[in-house]
Every structure is written in C-alpha cells, then in structure tokens.
Design a protein around this motif. Sequence first.
Motif, short mmCIF file in Angstrom:
data_model
loop_
_atom_site.label_atom_id
_atom_site.label_comp_id
_atom_site.label_asym_id
_atom_site.label_seq_id
_atom_site.Cartn_x
_atom_site.Cartn_y
_atom_site.Cartn_z
N ALA A 264 0.83 -1.21 0.00
CA ALA A 264 0.00 0.00 0.00
C ALA A 264 0.86 1.25 0.00
O ALA A 264 1.91 1.30 0.63
N TRP A 265 0.35 2.25 -0.72
CA TRP A 265 0.94 3.58 -0.75
C TRP A 265 -0.07 4.55 -0.18
O TRP A 265 -1.26 4.50 -0.54
N ILE A 266 0.38 5.44 0.68
CA ILE A 266 -0.47 6.50 1.21
C ILE A 266 0.13 7.81 0.69
O ILE A 266 1.33 8.08 0.89
N TYR A 267 -0.70 8.59 0.01
CA TYR A 267 -0.25 9.84 -0.60
C TYR A 267 -0.89 11.04 0.07
O TYR A 267 -2.08 11.03 0.39
N ASP A 268 -0.08 12.08 0.27
CA ASP A 268 -0.63 13.38 0.63
C ASP A 268 -1.31 13.89 -0.63
O ASP A 268 -0.69 13.92 -1.71
N VAL A 269 -2.58 14.24 -0.51
CA VAL A 269 -3.31 14.78 -1.65
C VAL A 269 -3.93 16.11 -1.27
O VAL A 269 -4.24 16.35 -0.11
N ALA A 270 -4.06 16.99 -2.26
CA ALA A 270 -4.66 18.30 -2.04
C ALA A 270 -5.93 18.39 -2.86
O ALA A 270 -5.99 17.90 -4.00
N GLU A 271 -6.94 19.02 -2.27
CA GLU A 271 -8.20 19.22 -2.99
C GLU A 271 -8.01 20.29 -4.06
O GLU A 271 -7.38 21.31 -3.81
N ASP A 272 -8.59 20.05 -5.24
CA ASP A 272 -8.56 21.06 -6.28
C ASP A 272 -9.38 22.26 -5.84
O ASP A 272 -8.99 23.40 -6.05
N GLU A 273 -10.52 22.00 -5.24
CA GLU A 273 -11.30 23.01 -4.54
C GLU A 273 -12.11 22.30 -3.47
O GLU A 273 -12.48 21.14 -3.63
N ARG A 274 -12.34 22.97 -2.38
CA ARG A 274 -13.02 22.35 -1.25
C ARG A 274 -14.44 21.95 -1.65
O ARG A 274 -15.19 22.75 -2.19
N GLY A 275 -14.77 20.70 -1.41
CA GLY A 275 -16.09 20.20 -1.75
C GLY A 275 -16.72 19.48 -0.57
O GLY A 275 -16.08 19.24 0.45
N GLU A 276 -17.96 19.13 -0.74
CA GLU A 276 -18.69 18.37 0.28
C GLU A 276 -18.36 16.89 0.11
O GLU A 276 -18.29 16.38 -1.00
N VAL A 277 -18.15 16.20 1.22
CA VAL A 277 -17.89 14.77 1.18
C VAL A 277 -19.21 14.05 0.92
O VAL A 277 -20.19 14.23 1.65
N VAL A 278 -19.24 13.26 -0.14
CA VAL A 278 -20.41 12.46 -0.50
C VAL A 278 -19.93 11.01 -0.60
O VAL A 278 -19.20 10.65 -1.52
N LEU A 279 -20.32 10.22 0.38
CA LEU A 279 -19.87 8.84 0.45
C LEU A 279 -20.58 7.95 -0.56
O LEU A 279 -21.72 8.21 -0.92
N ASN A 280 -19.89 6.90 -0.97
CA ASN A 280 -20.44 5.91 -1.89
C ASN A 280 -21.31 4.95 -1.07
O ASN A 280 -20.78 4.16 -0.29
N PRO A 281 -22.64 5.00 -1.21
CA PRO A 281 -23.52 4.15 -0.40
C PRO A 281 -23.21 2.67 -0.59
O PRO A 281 -22.89 2.23 -1.69
N GLY A 282 -23.30 1.93 0.49
CA GLY A 282 -23.02 0.51 0.45
C GLY A 282 -21.55 0.18 0.64
O GLY A 282 -21.19 -0.96 0.88
N GLU A 283 -20.69 1.19 0.55
CA GLU A 283 -19.26 0.98 0.75
C GLU A 283 -18.79 1.63 2.05
O GLU A 283 -18.07 1.01 2.82
N HIS A 284 -19.22 2.87 2.27
CA HIS A 284 -18.89 3.60 3.50
C HIS A 284 -20.15 4.27 4.03
O HIS A 284 -21.01 4.69 3.25
N ASP A 285 -20.25 4.35 5.37
CA ASP A 285 -21.48 4.91 5.95
C ASP A 285 -21.26 6.14 6.83
O ASP A 285 -22.22 6.71 7.33
N GLU A 286 -20.01 6.54 7.04
CA GLU A 286 -19.74 7.70 7.90
C GLU A 286 -18.37 8.26 7.55
O GLU A 286 -17.49 7.54 7.07
N HIS A 287 -18.22 9.55 7.78
CA HIS A 287 -16.91 10.18 7.61
C HIS A 287 -16.68 11.14 8.77
O HIS A 287 -17.63 11.58 9.43
N ALA A 288 -15.41 11.44 9.01
CA ALA A 288 -15.05 12.38 10.08
C ALA A 288 -13.71 13.02 9.74
O ALA A 288 -12.82 12.37 9.21
N TRP A 289 -13.62 14.31 10.07
CA TRP A 289 -12.36 15.04 9.95
C TRP A 289 -11.75 15.04 11.35
O TRP A 289 -12.31 15.63 12.27
N LEU A 290 -10.62 14.35 11.50
CA LEU A 290 -10.02 14.16 12.82
C LEU A 290 -8.51 14.37 12.77
O LEU A 290 -7.89 14.10 11.73
N THR A 291 -7.95 14.78 13.89
CA THR A 291 -6.49 14.78 13.99
C THR A 291 -6.04 13.33 14.06
O THR A 291 -6.84 12.45 14.44
#
Length: 134
Positions: free
Chosen positions: A87-114
């Motif tokens: 596995a590779w983990i990459y630092d990625v930057a948003e092209d522009e800030r958007g709303e998180v919209v999860l893919n139903p059936g794959e993920h059910d929650e998100h959180a911005w955390l330290t």
Amino acid sequence: MADIAEKHLAYGWIVRGGAVLFIRRDAGVFFGGRWELPGGTVEPGERPERTAVREVAEETGLAVRVVAERHRLSWPDVNGRPLRIRAWIYDVAEDERGEVVLNPGEHDEHAWLTPEQAGQLDLLDHVRRTIEAC
C-alpha cells in the motif's frame, strides 16, 4: 516454492484545517465498521498515484491531486492466502473544497479528525501503522 501474488492499494491523506478525512466501512462489507482513509485497489496498468486520485473521487466525491508520498507499507493477507498486500499513502490536495459524498453501500460515515483523535477509532491496521509512522 510458489511465487506469492501481490495486491496493490493506494490511499489519499486529505487534510483540512489540521484534520484528516477518515471514512468508516459499511457494516455489510469486508472489515465493516472499521475506519480507513479513502483509497482502494490499483487496477492493472494503473499507477498507484492515479489510483489514489480515482478512489478518493469514487469514495468521497472530492477532486484531488497527489502532492507527495506519505508512507509505504506491506503485510501478508489477513485470511492466510499466499498474497502480499502493498500500500501507498499519498498526501493529496483538494482542487477546490467540496462536500464529502460517500459511496452508499461501501462507507457509511466520515469524520475530519487529527491523527491523535483517529487513534481512538477502530482503524484498519495499516491505517493505524501509517498514523504511528507519521
């Protein structure tokens, strides 16, 4: 001795205001209820950097670009198959800030955390190892 097959994964480390985006796997999927970073399987012929961008878009609806490689790790298959996961983990930057919209059936929650806050979650092992290494 037979060769061990490999499976390649790539993930995006997305930061907003010092917090990282974590997503929880839906209860009905493999590792259901556990938290991870947006990412997934590298398709044949696809570079891991491209996988991270594609998977972030598919899983969160966010448009990102790779900035740097954060961490790289590998482990044996958790089910005991003759398979090595890389596995590779990459630092990625948003092209522009958007709303998180999860893919139903794959993920059910998100959180911005330290990373410290995320350490209290039921994280997938490779995500926990990434937090501890960074």
